[in-house]
Design a protein around this motif. Structure first.
Motif: not given
Length: 312
Positions: A21-31, A111-114, A159-161
């Motif tokens: 797990f790697t904490a997200p570094t960028r968020a993208l607007e998603h559909v 990638l980690t995808v959160q 991973d939900v923790s």
């Protein structure tokens, strides 16, 4: 917070090390997102005298599968393009030029995808999908619509923790629309109704093995086979030129360019045309579909390259 999808979010991070797990570094607007964990169940086949039902079962292998859809923007899309293609060369500064070419899809390219998923109690639940390769992608541009990008993932674990990383969106994010697109085939502009680009990375997935640590999770996917890049262009039936190329087996240069201010993305390569001759289906305008396959005997990059000019 509500229980509605408009409270959801998607964030990405290049993993280090892979499968962690790697904490997200960028968020993208998603559909939308269809990412989910699959877990096999292994039923017992043992017979017990007098029992007409076998209720014994065991937990089996698992995997992550699904697609995340985004409106395609020059901002914050570079991480996904690099992970899709495998290699990038960057030059310049403000704007930058990123040239994405087919490169190794290694175990360090995951990638980690959160995904923040709202439940009915108003909580946005953190669902962190780990160890993801991009197994394929589709880019679609249609008249009257925003350009869409759909990325298909295959990963190892949910991973939900982990804590939900707050989404921080770029103030300059803006997607391309059909108004920004120009297509050229064989050096001439080709007017079209819609185009779909498909990328398929030949990855060996479901690598489940006997091992001492996390045997339920698949090992990181490996390259196995040739990649496939195709396009389908739908338009009015302009002339016999495209059909003649297909019949003759003549290859041609392909360039699809989206330009929005200083931001430019170019999908370029060399294509063969497969035969799909137009038909008359009634009194309406005759339409033509061009199925194209990206090919080159000189290099992978000559077959397909994505070039992005952006302030990011």
């Amino acid at each position: 917070m509500t229980a509605a999808g408009f409270d959801s979010q998607v964030g990405y991070a290049l993993e280090s090390p892979s499968g962690t797990f790697t904490a997200p570094t960028r968020a993208l607007e998603h559909v939308k997102s269809s990412l989910k964990l699959e877990v096999d169940r292994i039923p017992s086949k043992g017979i017990k005298a007098g029992h007409r039902h076998q209720g014994r079962w065991f937990t089996g292998g698992q995997r992550v599968k699904g697609t995340v859809s985004h409106e395609f923007s020059p901002i914050n899309s570079g991480l996904l393009l690099r992970t899709l293609m495998g290699a990038v060369n960057t030059s310049g500064a403000g704007p930058y030029t990123h040239v994405y070419t087919p490169g190794a899809l290694t175990q360090t390219n995951t990638l980690t995808v959160q995904v923040g998923t709202p439940s009915i109690d108003g909580t946005v639940n953190s669902m962190s999908f780990i160890g993801n390769h991009i197994v394929g992608a589709t880019f679609t541009s249609k008249v009257g619509e925003v350009v869409m990008s759909d990325f298909e993932f295959y990963g190892q674990h949910l991973d939900v923790s982990q804590s939900l990383t707050a989404a921080s969106y770029s103030s300059t994010w803006a997607p391309y629309t059909f108004l920004h697109g120009v297509l050229s085939i064989a050096g001439s502009e080709y007017e079209f109704d819609d185009v779909t680009l498909n990328y398929t990375n030949a990855l060996r997935t479901d690598r489940h093995v006997h091992r001492s640590t996390t045997p339920a999770r698949p090992k990181t996917s490996l390259e196995s086979g040739f990649r496939e890049w195709t396009a389908t262009v739908n338009s009015d039936f302009h002339s016999l030129a495209a059909l003649n190329r297909a019949i003759a087996g003549t290859e041609a240069a392909f360039s699809l360019v989206f330009t929005s201010g200083a931001n430019i993305v170019t999908f370029a390569g060399n294509v063969r045309s497969d035969v799909d001759s137009p038909t008359v289906d009634g009194p309406e305008t005759v339409k033509q579909s061009l199925p194209l396959v990206f090919v080159s005997t000189t290099s992978d990059a000559a077959a397909m390259t994505i070039t992005q000019v952006t302030t990011e």
